[in-house]
Motif scaffolding. Structure first.
Motif, PDB file in Angstrom:
ATOM      1  N   THR A  41       0.817  -1.202   0.000  1.00 31.56           N
ATOM      2  CA  THR A  41       0.000   0.000   0.000  1.00 31.56           C
ATOM      3  C   THR A  41       0.854   1.256   0.000  1.00 31.56           C
ATOM      4  N   TYR A  42       0.351   2.305  -0.612  1.00 34.42           N
ATOM      5  CA  TYR A  42       0.947   3.637  -0.503  1.00 34.42           C
ATOM      6  C   TYR A  42      -0.057   4.564   0.175  1.00 34.42           C
ATOM      7  N   LEU A  43       0.412   5.300   1.171  1.00 35.55           N
ATOM      8  CA  LEU A  43      -0.436   6.224   1.919  1.00 35.55           C
ATOM      9  C   LEU A  43       0.048   7.651   1.704  1.00 35.55           C
ATOM     10  N   PRO A  44      -0.816   8.559   1.236  1.00 34.60           N
ATOM     11  CA  PRO A  44      -0.408   9.961   1.079  1.00 34.60           C
ATOM     12  C   PRO A  44      -0.256  10.632   2.440  1.00 34.60           C
ATOM     13  N   VAL A  45       0.815  11.395   2.615  1.00 40.53           N
ATOM     14  CA  VAL A  45       1.093  12.013   3.911  1.00 40.53           C
ATOM     15  C   VAL A  45       1.636  13.427   3.726  1.00 40.53           C
ATOM     16  N   ALA A  46       1.509  14.209   4.792  1.00 38.25           N
ATOM     17  CA  ALA A  46       2.126  15.534   4.882  1.00 38.25           C
ATOM     18  C   ALA A  46       3.282  15.461   5.862  1.00 38.25           C
ATOM     19  N   LEU A  47       4.237  16.368   5.726  1.00 36.90           N
ATOM     20  CA  LEU A  47       5.404  16.367   6.608  1.00 36.90           C
ATOM     21  C   LEU A  47       5.164  17.117   7.913  1.00 36.90           C
ATOM     22  N   ALA A  48       4.170  18.007   7.926  1.00 36.67           N
ATOM     23  CA  ALA A  48       3.917  18.828   9.112  1.00 36.67           C
ATOM     24  C   ALA A  48       2.462  19.266   9.113  1.00 36.67           C
ATOM     25  N   PRO A  49       1.931  19.630  10.275  1.00 39.78           N
ATOM     26  CA  PRO A  49       0.547  20.108  10.348  1.00 39.78           C
ATOM     27  C   PRO A  49       0.324  21.300   9.417  1.00 39.78           C
ATOM     28  N   GLY A  50      -0.800  21.282   8.719  1.00 39.78           N
ATOM     29  CA  GLY A  50      -1.142  22.382   7.836  1.00 39.78           C
ATOM     30  C   GLY A  50      -0.596  22.257   6.432  1.00 39.78           C
ATOM     31  N   GLU A  51       0.308  21.304   6.197  1.00 40.52           N
ATOM     32  CA  GLU A  51       0.862  21.115   4.862  1.00 40.52           C
ATOM     33  C   GLU A  51       0.023  20.117   4.063  1.00 40.52           C
ATOM     34  N   THR A  52       0.152  20.163   2.747  1.00 42.85           N
ATOM     35  CA  THR A  52      -0.590  19.249   1.890  1.00 42.85           C
ATOM     36  C   THR A  52       0.060  17.864   1.893  1.00 42.85           C
ATOM     37  N   LYS A  53      -0.744  16.861   1.554  1.00 41.37           N
ATOM     38  CA  LYS A  53      -0.245  15.488   1.505  1.00 41.37           C
ATOM     39  C   LYS A  53       0.367  15.223   0.131  1.00 41.37           C
ATOM     40  N   GLN A  54       1.567  15.744  -0.065  1.00 46.06           N
ATOM     41  CA  GLN A  54       2.214  15.629  -1.371  1.00 46.06           C
ATOM     42  C   GLN A  54       3.228  14.488  -1.449  1.00 46.06           C
ATOM     43  N   TYR A  55       3.424  13.781  -0.343  1.00 43.97           N
ATOM     44  CA  TYR A  55       4.387  12.678  -0.321  1.00 43.97           C
ATOM     45  C   TYR A  55       3.663  11.357  -0.049  1.00 43.97           C
ATOM     46  N   ARG A  56       4.376  10.252  -0.245  1.00 41.70           N
ATOM     47  CA  ARG A  56       3.768   8.937  -0.055  1.00 41.70           C
ATOM     48  C   ARG A  56       4.650   8.047   0.828  1.00 41.70           C
TER      49      ARG A  56
END
Length: 346
Positions: A41-56
């Protein structure tokens, strides 16, 4: 860049997901075969609160049938390791936490931390203890919400190794996403050997292992041929395991290095309000004084870093070096982890 970084089981002392093709493995139990189902599985995530989930984040969810009714162990590797640390591709009967815990009736979600393996590789300064912990909290929440393979887990244990233990501690202290915590290959102890780790690192772009991968600047790895002396008690490890470890090694970032050092002696762990199991190799090269740890000494030195709510339990893996999963008796601590989980998280 700053420098960083007995056979008895009587250890009770003092967003959306891209689901890929499922696959199956078989593990031997006596003469019978147990079939373990796994889902990549790949899960979209953000690096910090308030940021967009641009990483996986990449992960493998494994277990027997009725996964949602089991406790899931979220596995977080140390620096220069990916998910293979927990499911080592050599003699899995001896070196797979995943196989051992799923056989014992638990589920595992084995992730590649941000910046390693199949997960995204953000700029090096963005990959820190804090961003790793925030991502781990998103992983925990996704497991509770049923966003991974449509399964909702009631009980979650975050399991860390080395740097991964720091991440697990930070998540439990700041976000309280898990019902239990297992930390391995880590003590709140800043030793000269740990501080000198930087001498064994160099840019990952210079290593043939990562040629052609276009890694961002600030990604590092261990110098060729050094993992045996750094991570193992070589008198109690299979040379084939060490050689395989060298071939599949991963990276760390300057951001991880700079945030790891202050976290080693931080007392943020006193905020943890769930049960904690601490596992250390008896001959951990980085944390054991004179290369020897005892249950009595570890329990005494770690007590000030945990509240009574953590119900701290300590297990010292006999003869093992830093990478406890990759020593000849690794299956002993897997059994400890399963028994502790059944007793403290239910």
């Amino acid at each position: 860049m700053k420098p960083f970084f007995r056979k008895s089981l009587s250890f009770l002392i003092g967003a959306s997901v891209l689901l890929l093709q499922p696959f199956s493995t078989r593990t031997a139990k006596s003469e019978a075969l147990d079939y373990i189902s796994c889902y990549k599985t790949y899960l979209p995530v953000a690096l910090a609160p308030g940021e967009t989930k641009q990483y996986r984040i990449y992960g493998e969810l494994c277990g027997q049938k009725n996964l949602s009714k089991t406790t899931v162990h979220v596995l977080v590797s140390g620096i220069t390791y990916d998910h293979n640390y927990w499911d080592f591709p050599y003699q899995e009967k001896h070196y797979s936490y995943v196989k051992a815990l799923t056989k014992a009736g638990h589920a595992t979600f084995n992730i590649d931390r941000i910046g390693i393996g199949n997960s995204s590789r953000p700029p090096a300064d963005k990959v820190t203890v804090q961003s790793n912990a925030f991502i781990l909290n998103q992983v925990d929440q996704a497991l509770r919400d049923g966003k991974i393979n449509n399964l909702k887990f009631k009980h979650i244990i975050n399991v860390g190794h080395s740097f991964g233990s720091i991440v697990v501690i930070e998540e439990a202290s700041q976000y309280s996403g898990a019902d239990g915590v297992i930390i391995s290959g880590f003590l709140h102890k800043l030793t000269p050997k740990l501080q000198n780790l930087v001498q064994f690192l160099y840019p990952a772009q210079s290593d043939s292992r990562f040629s052609g991968q276009n890694l961002p600047n600030g990604y590092l790895t261990t110098l060729p041929g050094t993992r045996g002396q750094l991570l193992y008690n070589q008198f109690y490890a299979d040379v084939k395991v060490i050689n395989k470890d060298e071939k599949i090694k991963q990276t760390l970032t300057t951001g991880e290095g700079e945030t790891f050092f202050p976290a080693v002696t931080s007392k943020t762990s006193t905020k943890i309000r769930v049960p904690v199991l601490l596992v250390i190799g008896q001959r951990d090269n980085f944390f054991c004084s004179d290369n020897v740890c005892s249950s009595k000494n570890v329990t005494a030195s770690e007590a000030e870093f945990f509240s009574s709510k953590a119900q701290l339990q300590v297990y010292v893996q006999p003869d093992a070096g830093h990478s406890v999963n990759l020593h000849s008796n690794a299956s002993q601590w897997y059994e400890v982890a399963a028994q502790w989980s059944d007793h403290f998280v239910k």
